[in-house]
Every structure is written in structure tokens, then in C-alpha cells.
Design a protein around this motif. Structure first.
Motif, PDB file in Angstrom:
ATOM      1  N   PRO A  91     -16.468   1.784  -2.533  1.00  0.00           N
ATOM      2  CA  PRO A  91     -15.921   1.961  -3.589  1.00  0.00           C
ATOM      3  C   PRO A  91     -13.973   2.182  -2.375  1.00  0.00           C
ATOM      4  O   PRO A  91     -13.454   2.125  -3.141  1.00  0.00           O
ATOM      5  N   GLU A  92     -15.236   3.839  -1.767  1.00  0.00           N
ATOM      6  CA  GLU A  92     -13.573   3.824  -1.245  1.00  0.00           C
ATOM      7  C   GLU A  92     -12.105   3.796   0.073  1.00  0.00           C
ATOM      8  O   GLU A  92     -11.715   3.401   0.033  1.00  0.00           O
ATOM      9  N   ASP A  93     -13.315   2.034   0.495  1.00  0.00           N
ATOM     10  CA  ASP A  93     -11.861   1.303   0.804  1.00  0.00           C
ATOM     11  C   ASP A  93     -11.247   0.206  -0.304  1.00  0.00           C
ATOM     12  O   ASP A  93     -10.312  -0.145   0.054  1.00  0.00           O
ATOM     13  N   THR A  94     -10.592   0.889  -1.509  1.00  0.00           N
ATOM     14  CA  THR A  94     -10.216   0.403  -2.483  1.00  0.00           C
ATOM     15  C   THR A  94      -8.671   0.393  -1.924  1.00  0.00           C
ATOM     16  O   THR A  94      -8.346   1.615  -1.691  1.00  0.00           O
ATOM     17  N   ALA A  95      -7.392  -0.138  -2.522  1.00  0.00           N
ATOM     18  CA  ALA A  95      -6.692   0.054  -1.214  1.00  0.00           C
ATOM     19  C   ALA A  95      -6.048  -1.371  -1.773  1.00  0.00           C
ATOM     20  O   ALA A  95      -6.140  -1.904  -1.539  1.00  0.00           O
ATOM     21  N   ILE A  96      -4.379  -1.153  -1.375  1.00  0.00           N
ATOM     22  CA  ILE A  96      -3.295  -2.055  -1.681  1.00  0.00           C
ATOM     23  C   ILE A  96      -3.583  -2.062   0.234  1.00  0.00           C
ATOM     24  O   ILE A  96      -3.270  -1.397   1.182  1.00  0.00           O
ATOM     25  N   TYR A  97      -4.083  -3.682   0.925  1.00  0.00           N
ATOM     26  CA  TYR A  97      -3.919  -3.222   2.476  1.00  0.00           C
ATOM     27  C   TYR A  97      -2.817  -4.852   2.704  1.00  0.00           C
ATOM     28  O   TYR A  97      -2.686  -4.618   2.080  1.00  0.00           O
ATOM     29  N   PRO A 136      -3.913   4.439  -4.537  1.00  0.00           N
ATOM     30  CA  PRO A 136      -3.234   5.476  -5.362  1.00  0.00           C
ATOM     31  C   PRO A 136      -3.250   7.114  -4.864  1.00  0.00           C
ATOM     32  O   PRO A 136      -4.518   7.491  -4.827  1.00  0.00           O
ATOM     33  N   GLY A 137      -1.567   7.384  -4.594  1.00  0.00           N
ATOM     34  CA  GLY A 137      -1.453   8.893  -4.697  1.00  0.00           C
ATOM     35  C   GLY A 137      -1.755   9.020  -3.100  1.00  0.00           C
ATOM     36  O   GLY A 137      -2.137  10.616  -2.795  1.00  0.00           O
ATOM     37  N   LYS A 138      -2.263   7.974  -2.401  1.00  0.00           N
ATOM     38  CA  LYS A 138      -2.152   8.454  -0.863  1.00  0.00           C
ATOM     39  C   LYS A 138      -1.540   7.722  -0.521  1.00  0.00           C
ATOM     40  O   LYS A 138      -1.154   7.176  -0.088  1.00  0.00           O
ATOM     41  N   GLU A 139      -1.172   8.798   0.976  1.00  0.00           N
ATOM     42  CA  GLU A 139      -0.778   8.158   2.382  1.00  0.00           C
ATOM     43  C   GLU A 139      -0.988   7.032   2.691  1.00  0.00           C
ATOM     44  O   GLU A 139      -1.935   6.794   2.293  1.00  0.00           O
ATOM     45  N   ARG A 140      -0.417   6.208   3.412  1.00  0.00           N
ATOM     46  CA  ARG A 140      -0.832   4.945   3.667  1.00  0.00           C
ATOM     47  C   ARG A 140      -1.303   5.022   5.279  1.00  0.00           C
ATOM     48  O   ARG A 140      -0.674   5.938   6.086  1.00  0.00           O
ATOM     49  N   GLU A 141      -2.715   4.043   5.380  1.00  0.00           N
ATOM     50  CA  GLU A 141      -3.063   4.546   6.521  1.00  0.00           C
ATOM     51  C   GLU A 141      -3.573   3.448   7.456  1.00  0.00           C
ATOM     52  O   GLU A 141      -4.264   2.337   7.336  1.00  0.00           O
TER      53      GLU A 141
END
Length: 124
Positions: A88-94, A41-46
Motif C-alpha cells: 500500500p505504501e507504493d501508492t503514488a503517481i509514477y 500525496p503530501g510527500k516529495e518526489r522520490e
């Protein structure tokens, strides 16, 4: 045309593991290099990781540091992302993605087809 469907996301505690799958349908799967990306959330696609059509070469995002591994089974039209030692920082949509090229790509603009994404949540 290629259709991609991710699965395997969920909630896991820090230090745990998850295995994501991406099933492809449509044009011959082995024609494509495959990649995984993520977006918090709030970050660019990585960029996370990518694999060539023949599994010979792979590329990894800097943050992976040996924790994640990509593989593919061209007979099953599926690519996998094994994630270990989750933080926890791996939390994201993959997201799973396919590039109409034989060699792996790290830029999301190089990919032609995308799945709908699967949520990964890592609790502390």
C-alpha cells in the motif's frame, strides 16, 4: 526535445504486480539515461530506479529491496518498470524521466524531461 508518455498504472491488491511503460518520442532515445520517480500525496518526489543508456548500469531507491526492476528497449524507444510484491505504501503517481546523459542519475534535478505520470494504487 523528448516527449514521454507513461502507461500501465492502475489499481492492484497488495502483493500484486504491475508493469509500467514509458514511450519516448523526439530526439534519439538512446542518448538518454532514464529514470522512474514517484510522488505520493503530501510527500516529495522520490527516486525509484534509473538505467544507463546502454542498460549496463542501474540504480535503485533504498525502499525497492529487489521488488522493482527497470529495463529499456532502445529499438522501441521504451523504458519499463516491473513492480512486484506491491505494498500500500507504493501508492503514488509514477513519473518517467529522461536525463541528457549516458549514465543513470538518482537526483530528480538531473533530469531534463518528464512524463505526465501514471497513478498506481495498491489496496490492502
Amino acid at each position: 526535445q523528448v516527449q514521454l508518455v507513461e502507461s500501465g498504472g492502475g489499481l492492484v491488491q497488495a502483493g500484486g504486480s504491475l508493469r509500467l511503460s514509458c514511450a519516448a518520442s523526439g530526439r534519439t532515445f538512446s542518448y538518454y539515461a532514464m529514470g522512474w520517480f514517484r510522488q505520493a500525496p503530501g510527500k516529495e518526489r522520490e527516486f525509484v530506479v534509473a538505467i544507463s543508456w546502454d542498460s549496463v548500469t542501474r540504480s535503485y531507491g533504498d525502499f525497492v529491496q529487489g521488488r522493482f526492476a527497470i529495463s529499456r528497449d532502445n529499438a522501441k524507444n521504451t523504458v519499463y518498470l516491473q513492480m512486484n510484491s506491491l505494498k500500500p505504501e507504493d501508492t503514488a503517481i509514477y513519473y518517467c524521466a529522461a536525463a541528457d546523459t549516458r549514465t543513470q542519475r538518482v537526483r530528480y534535478t538531473s533530469y531534463d524531461y518528464w512524463g505526465q505520470g501514471t497513478q498506481v494504487t495498491v489496496s490492502s
